[in-house]
Design a protein around this motif. Sequence first.
Motif, short mmCIF file in Angstrom:
data_model
loop_
_atom_site.label_atom_id
_atom_site.label_comp_id
_atom_site.label_asym_id
_atom_site.label_seq_id
_atom_site.Cartn_x
_atom_site.Cartn_y
_atom_site.Cartn_z
N SER A 14 9.05 8.69 3.67
CA SER A 14 10.35 8.75 4.35
C SER A 14 10.35 7.83 5.54
N VAL A 15 11.48 7.24 5.81
CA VAL A 15 11.64 6.39 6.98
C VAL A 15 11.40 7.17 8.27
N HIS A 16 11.50 8.48 8.22
CA HIS A 16 11.33 9.33 9.41
C HIS A 16 9.87 9.70 9.67
N SER A 17 8.97 9.35 8.78
CA SER A 17 7.57 9.77 8.92
C SER A 17 6.90 9.24 10.18
N ALA A 18 7.17 8.01 10.56
CA ALA A 18 6.54 7.48 11.77
C ALA A 18 6.99 8.27 13.01
N ARG A 19 8.24 8.64 13.06
CA ARG A 19 8.73 9.42 14.20
C ARG A 19 8.07 10.80 14.23
N VAL A 20 7.97 11.45 13.08
CA VAL A 20 7.32 12.76 13.01
C VAL A 20 5.85 12.63 13.42
N ALA A 21 5.19 11.56 12.99
CA ALA A 21 3.80 11.34 13.37
C ALA A 21 3.67 11.17 14.88
N ARG A 22 4.56 10.39 15.49
CA ARG A 22 4.51 10.21 16.95
C ARG A 22 4.72 11.54 17.67
N MET A 23 5.66 12.35 17.20
CA MET A 23 5.91 13.65 17.81
C MET A 23 4.69 14.56 17.70
N THR A 24 4.01 14.48 16.57
CA THR A 24 2.80 15.28 16.36
C THR A 24 1.70 14.84 17.30
N VAL A 25 1.50 13.54 17.42
CA VAL A 25 0.51 12.99 18.35
C VAL A 25 0.82 13.45 19.77
N ARG A 26 2.07 13.35 20.18
CA ARG A 26 2.47 13.74 21.53
C ARG A 26 2.16 15.22 21.79
N ALA A 27 2.52 16.07 20.83
CA ALA A 27 2.29 17.51 21.00
C ALA A 27 0.80 17.83 21.06
N ALA A 28 0.01 17.25 20.17
CA ALA A 28 -1.42 17.55 20.13
C ALA A 28 -2.12 17.06 21.39
N LEU A 29 -1.89 15.81 21.78
CA LEU A 29 -2.60 15.26 22.93
C LEU A 29 -2.16 15.93 24.23
N THR A 30 -0.89 16.24 24.36
CA THR A 30 -0.41 16.94 25.55
C THR A 30 -1.02 18.34 25.62
N SER A 31 -1.05 19.04 24.50
CA SER A 31 -1.60 20.40 24.46
C SER A 31 -3.08 20.43 24.79
N HIS A 32 -3.81 19.39 24.44
CA HIS A 32 -5.25 19.37 24.64
C HIS A 32 -5.68 18.57 25.88
N GLY A 33 -4.72 18.26 26.75
CA GLY A 33 -5.06 17.59 28.00
C GLY A 33 -5.57 16.17 27.84
N MET A 34 -5.05 15.45 26.85
CA MET A 34 -5.49 14.07 26.60
C MET A 34 -4.33 13.09 26.80
N ARG A 35 -3.50 13.36 27.79
CA ARG A 35 -2.31 12.53 28.03
C ARG A 35 -2.65 11.06 28.31
N GLU A 36 -3.84 10.79 28.85
CA GLU A 36 -4.21 9.40 29.15
C GLU A 36 -4.31 8.55 27.88
N LEU A 37 -4.44 9.18 26.73
CA LEU A 37 -4.51 8.45 25.45
C LEU A 37 -3.17 8.39 24.73
N LEU A 38 -2.17 9.02 25.30
CA LEU A 38 -0.91 9.22 24.59
C LEU A 38 -0.21 7.92 24.19
N ASP A 39 0.03 7.01 25.11
CA ASP A 39 0.81 5.81 24.79
C ASP A 39 0.15 4.97 23.70
N VAL A 40 -1.13 4.69 23.87
CA VAL A 40 -1.80 3.84 22.89
C VAL A 40 -1.91 4.55 21.53
N THR A 41 -2.16 5.86 21.54
CA THR A 41 -2.29 6.59 20.28
C THR A 41 -0.96 6.67 19.55
N GLU A 42 0.12 6.92 20.28
CA GLU A 42 1.44 6.93 19.65
C GLU A 42 1.76 5.59 19.01
#
Length: 156
Positions: A14-42
Amino acid sequence: MSENWCYALRLPHSVHSARVARMTVRAALTSHGMRELLDVTELLTSELVTNAYRYAEGPASLRLRALGEGRLRVFVWDTNPYVPPPFDAPAPTGAPPPPVPPPADATQGRGLLLVRQYADAWGAWPLGGDRLGRSAGKLMWFEVGGAGARRPGVAA
């Protein structure tokens, strides 16, 4: 912050998969205190998932794995067995040579160069096939973070 954890997400073609993946990355990294990796990982996750959508005809999967000591490895599986350059060669040791950018008027071709430039490590594996000759696709990955991590804008 928990040191080791893993999340897996199955993505439809789906064309929406990249957006869902970014949202998942944001939620996981924020929840686990890894915000410093957020921009590059997204960014890098979005590039790999977008390629999975563009070049494979089936679903894809995203897996995020915390490796401890602030390191994160991201895997993207898709149904296309072709491993594109620069992922078709072993990851370089030490500082990799600078990537060769596409022509200025190109509308694609920058995603994997971004992964190569901003990930601390990267690679891919074709996954073979079954007894009927059907391919199992490929698994592409990158790693960011940790004590020896490169940071965007900082030479390795």
